[in-house]
Design a protein around this motif. Structure first.
Motif, PDB file in Angstrom:
ATOM      1  N   GLU A  94     -28.528  44.786 -33.809  1.00 11.56           N
ATOM      2  CA  GLU A  94     -28.636  43.347 -34.043  1.00 11.56           C
ATOM      3  C   GLU A  94     -29.167  43.013 -35.436  1.00 11.56           C
ATOM      4  O   GLU A  94     -29.288  41.845 -35.788  1.00 11.56           O
ATOM      5  N   GLY A  95     -29.512  44.018 -36.221  1.00  8.63           N
ATOM      6  CA  GLY A  95     -30.022  43.772 -37.569  1.00  8.63           C
ATOM      7  C   GLY A  95     -31.314  42.986 -37.577  1.00  8.63           C
ATOM      8  O   GLY A  95     -31.500  42.100 -38.411  1.00  8.63           O
ATOM      9  N   VAL A  96     -32.211  43.312 -36.665  1.00  3.93           N
ATOM     10  CA  VAL A  96     -33.439  42.525 -36.512  1.00  3.93           C
ATOM     11  C   VAL A  96     -34.364  42.642 -37.713  1.00  3.93           C
ATOM     12  O   VAL A  96     -34.810  41.638 -38.267  1.00  3.93           O
ATOM     13  N   ALA A  97     -34.672  43.848 -38.118  1.00  2.54           N
ATOM     14  CA  ALA A  97     -35.722  44.037 -39.125  1.00  2.54           C
ATOM     15  C   ALA A  97     -35.314  43.516 -40.497  1.00  2.54           C
ATOM     16  O   ALA A  97     -34.192  43.732 -40.944  1.00  2.54           O
ATOM     17  N   GLN A  98     -36.238  42.828 -41.114  1.00  3.00           N
ATOM     18  CA  GLN A  98     -36.087  42.455 -42.520  1.00  3.00           C
ATOM     19  C   GLN A  98     -37.242  43.101 -43.274  1.00  3.00           C
ATOM     20  O   GLN A  98     -37.108  44.223 -43.731  1.00  3.00           O
ATOM     21  N   CYS A  99     -38.380  42.454 -43.328  1.00  2.37           N
ATOM     22  CA  CYS A  99     -39.497  43.087 -44.036  1.00  2.37           C
ATOM     23  C   CYS A  99     -40.089  44.224 -43.219  1.00  2.37           C
ATOM     24  O   CYS A  99     -40.630  45.169 -43.766  1.00  2.37           O
ATOM     25  N   GLY A 100     -39.992  44.133 -41.900  1.00  2.12           N
ATOM     26  CA  GLY A 100     -40.451  45.201 -41.023  1.00  2.12           C
ATOM     27  C   GLY A 100     -41.919  45.167 -40.639  1.00  2.12           C
ATOM     28  O   GLY A 100     -42.346  45.933 -39.784  1.00  2.12           O
ATOM     29  N   PHE A 101     -42.701  44.301 -41.247  1.00  2.13           N
ATOM     30  CA  PHE A 101     -44.139  44.313 -41.011  1.00  2.13           C
ATOM     31  C   PHE A 101     -44.504  44.130 -39.538  1.00  2.13           C
ATOM     32  O   PHE A 101     -45.320  44.862 -39.002  1.00  2.13           O
ATOM     33  N   CYS A 102     -43.871  43.209 -38.873  1.00  4.79           N
ATOM     34  CA  CYS A 102     -44.234  42.891 -37.489  1.00  4.79           C
ATOM     35  C   CYS A 102     -43.433  43.670 -36.455  1.00  4.79           C
ATOM     36  O   CYS A 102     -43.703  43.580 -35.257  1.00  4.79           O
ATOM     37  N   GLN A 103     -42.447  44.424 -36.885  1.00  2.26           N
ATOM     38  CA  GLN A 103     -41.468  45.000 -35.958  1.00  2.26           C
ATOM     39  C   GLN A 103     -42.040  45.963 -34.930  1.00  2.26           C
ATOM     40  O   GLN A 103     -41.629  45.949 -33.773  1.00  2.26           O
ATOM     41  N   ALA A 104     -42.977  46.818 -35.313  1.00  2.98           N
ATOM     42  CA  ALA A 104     -43.545  47.767 -34.345  1.00  2.98           C
ATOM     43  C   ALA A 104     -44.215  47.019 -33.198  1.00  2.98           C
ATOM     44  O   ALA A 104     -44.038  47.369 -32.031  1.00  2.98           O
ATOM     45  N   GLY A 105     -44.964  45.993 -33.523  1.00  2.00           N
ATOM     46  CA  GLY A 105     -45.623  45.209 -32.484  1.00  2.00           C
ATOM     47  C   GLY A 105     -44.631  44.523 -31.564  1.00  2.00           C
ATOM     48  O   GLY A 105     -44.789  44.511 -30.342  1.00  2.00           O
ATOM     49  N   THR A 138     -36.646  36.272 -37.627  1.00  2.00           N
ATOM     50  CA  THR A 138     -35.639  37.051 -36.896  1.00  2.00           C
ATOM     51  C   THR A 138     -35.773  36.933 -35.374  1.00  2.00           C
ATOM     52  O   THR A 138     -35.154  37.712 -34.653  1.00  2.00           O
ATOM     53  N   GLN A 139     -36.521  35.953 -34.900  1.00  2.00           N
ATOM     54  CA  GLN A 139     -36.706  35.813 -33.454  1.00  2.00           C
ATOM     55  C   GLN A 139     -35.391  35.699 -32.684  1.00  2.00           C
ATOM     56  O   GLN A 139     -35.273  36.311 -31.618  1.00  2.00           O
ATOM     57  N   PRO A 140     -34.387  34.960 -33.159  1.00  2.00           N
ATOM     58  CA  PRO A 140     -33.122  34.924 -32.406  1.00  2.00           C
ATOM     59  C   PRO A 140     -32.482  36.306 -32.282  1.00  2.00           C
ATOM     60  O   PRO A 140     -31.946  36.651 -31.225  1.00  2.00           O
ATOM     61  N   ARG A 141     -32.553  37.111 -33.331  1.00  3.63           N
ATOM     62  CA  ARG A 141     -32.000  38.466 -33.268  1.00  3.63           C
ATOM     63  C   ARG A 141     -32.824  39.346 -32.340  1.00  3.63           C
ATOM     64  O   ARG A 141     -32.284  40.215 -31.653  1.00  3.63           O
ATOM     65  N   MET A 142     -34.144  39.141 -32.323  1.00  7.39           N
ATOM     66  CA  MET A 142     -35.003  39.895 -31.400  1.00  7.39           C
ATOM     67  C   MET A 142     -34.601  39.602 -29.959  1.00  7.39           C
ATOM     68  O   MET A 142     -34.484  40.517 -29.146  1.00  7.39           O
ATOM     69  N   ARG A 143     -34.402  38.316 -29.643  1.00  9.18           N
ATOM     70  CA  ARG A 143     -33.999  37.950 -28.279  1.00  9.18           C
ATOM     71  C   ARG A 143     -32.678  38.622 -27.909  1.00  9.18           C
ATOM     72  O   ARG A 143     -32.551  39.177 -26.820  1.00  9.18           O
TER      73      ARG A 143
END
Length: 159
Positions: A94-105, A138-143
């Motif tokens: 889905e190409g979620v990550a951009q900066c990646g800072f919050c992604q692990a959480g 990126t919340q829509p992509r996360m969903r």
């Protein structure tokens, strides 16, 4: 010495580290740098790890409080053979990550959601991620990724 079970491996942590947070010990002592230090108040969720299968905000959790519990960090989310977790594969698709800072959480919070609810509706996803900002939007992509991973997991396949 304090013993921690981190990502399936028993680790001995020197006593001077016992007063540190569950965020600091994996990052600074064990070199597991996936969880990030964000707000430092347990609000933003960049530091989410699993303790005994439940998502916890590691920045405010004393390491000594979780001695003897199974701890899972983002580094342990993939399978023992290195195969990506369905959420990780869906995040990429889905190409979620951009900066990646919050992604692990976000990934760890989503993994806890899917472990508890294998078929979450949009409201359940929103509730799980509601207090976790992503400044990249990126919340829509996360969903979409969470729903994709849930469907793959129910079907027994990786997306």
């Amino acid at each position: 010495m304090v013993r921690l079970l981190v990502n399936g491996v028993m680790r001995d942590v020197p006593k001077p580290w016992a007063g540190e947070s569950l965020l600091t010990v994996p990052r600074e002592w064990l070199g597991l740098i996936g969880a990030k230090a964000g707000c430092g108040e347990g609000d933003c969720g960049t530091c989410v790890v699993h303790v005994a299968g439940r998502p916890r905000r590691a920045c405010r959790l004393p390491m000594r409080a979780v001695a003897g519990e199974a701890i899972l960090t983002i580094e342990g989310l993939a399978g023992p053979d290195g195969a990506l977790h369905p959420l990780q594969a869906a995040w990429i698709a889905e190409g979620v990550a951009q900066c990646g800072f919050c992604q692990a959480g976000h990934l760890m919070q989503a993994a806890a959601l899917l472990a508890a609810n294998p078929d979450p509706d949009t409201a359940a996803v929103e509730a799980a991620l509601g207090r976790m900002p992503c400044r990249c939007g990126t919340q829509p992509r996360m969903r979409r990724a969470i729903h994709r991973a849930a469907a793959a997991m129910r079907a027994g396949r990786v997306p």
